[in-house]
Write a protein that holds these residues in place. Structure first.
Motif, short mmCIF file in Angstrom:
data_model
loop_
_atom_site.label_atom_id
_atom_site.label_comp_id
_atom_site.label_asym_id
_atom_site.label_seq_id
_atom_site.Cartn_x
_atom_site.Cartn_y
_atom_site.Cartn_z
N MET A 33 -13.13 1.16 -0.58
CA MET A 33 -14.25 1.93 -1.10
C MET A 33 -14.56 1.58 -2.56
N ALA A 34 -13.59 1.04 -3.28
CA ALA A 34 -13.81 0.67 -4.69
C ALA A 34 -14.89 -0.40 -4.82
N LEU A 35 -15.18 -1.09 -3.73
CA LEU A 35 -16.23 -2.11 -3.74
C LEU A 35 -17.62 -1.49 -3.78
N HIS A 36 -17.70 -0.17 -3.56
CA HIS A 36 -18.98 0.53 -3.48
C HIS A 36 -19.14 1.47 -4.68
N THR A 37 -20.32 1.48 -5.25
CA THR A 37 -20.60 2.43 -6.31
C THR A 37 -21.16 3.71 -5.71
N ASN A 74 -13.89 7.22 -8.00
CA ASN A 74 -12.65 7.30 -7.23
C ASN A 74 -12.98 8.05 -5.94
N TRP A 75 -13.22 7.31 -4.88
CA TRP A 75 -13.69 7.90 -3.63
C TRP A 75 -12.64 8.80 -2.98
N VAL A 76 -11.37 8.44 -3.07
CA VAL A 76 -10.32 9.20 -2.40
C VAL A 76 -10.11 10.56 -3.07
N GLU A 101 8.78 7.71 6.35
CA GLU A 101 7.86 6.78 7.01
C GLU A 101 6.46 7.38 7.12
N VAL A 102 6.39 8.67 7.43
CA VAL A 102 5.09 9.36 7.50
C VAL A 102 4.41 9.29 6.14
N LYS A 103 5.15 9.61 5.11
CA LYS A 103 4.61 9.58 3.75
C LYS A 103 4.12 8.19 3.39
N GLN A 104 4.91 7.18 3.71
CA GLN A 104 4.57 5.80 3.38
C GLN A 104 3.33 5.33 4.14
N LEU A 105 3.23 5.64 5.43
CA LEU A 105 2.07 5.23 6.22
C LEU A 105 0.79 5.87 5.68
N THR A 112 -4.39 4.26 0.19
CA THR A 112 -4.50 3.22 -0.83
C THR A 112 -5.47 2.14 -0.37
N ARG A 113 -5.32 1.70 0.87
CA ARG A 113 -6.22 0.67 1.39
C ARG A 113 -7.65 1.18 1.50
#
Length: 154
Positions: free
Chosen positions: A22-26, A34-36, A6-10, A16-17
């Motif tokens: 952030m993908a909306l921003h250049t 790839n901001w992350v 559950e920790v991994k999934q959260l 991911t979100r």
């Protein structure tokens, strides 16, 4: 209490979100990025973001095993300190020797936000509001400063 899965999934869902948002921003130079998993182009130098049940952290981290190399990079960052602080709009903590989550000595320039949890979805907007402007400011800084760090490319 959450299970390990559950920790991994959260955490995976949050990052991911955040990445989708952030993908909306250049980047500052107009490129798609790839901001992350921000790439500095310098081995052992990264922009790091972490969040757990109590603290969120954003940092410039360099992990070279040789302390003399970390000090050289430290000195280079010192040359850009006023620029970095000006772009960030706030003072960050500078720490030449920090023990990371793997027990290794690293160097970091960082800031934190306490009291928000990655495990509470109602805290996610605050975490995003913490990470987004700082990550974009780091990108703006790096677009100008990266050329001063080319000596560390290998």
């Amino acid at each position: 209490m959450y299970s390990r899965e559950e920790v991994k999934q959260l955490k995976e869902t949050f990052w991911t979100r955040f990445g989708q948002y952030m993908a909306l921003h250049t980047s500052a130079d107009g490129e798609k990025i790839n901001w992350v998993n921000y790439r500095t182009g310098i081995k052992n130098l990264r922009f790091k973001m972490e969040a757990d049940k109590r603290v969120a952290l954003i940092a410039i981290e360099w992990t070279h095993q040789d302390i003399s190399m970390r000090r050289l990079m430290w000195e280079q960052f010192e040359e850009y300190r006023n620029m970095l602080t000006g772009i960030l709009g706030e003072e960050w903590i500078w720490d030449l020797e920090v023990v990371d989550e793997l027990g290794k000595l690293v160097s970091m320039i960082y800031t934190t936000m306490e009291g928000k949890s990655i495990f509470k979805q109602e805290d996610w907007p605050d975490l995003i509001s913490f990470f987004k402007p700082r990550l974009m400011a780091l990108d703006e800084f790096w677009c100008d400063a990266q050329y001063g760090f080319e000596i560390f490319k290998s």
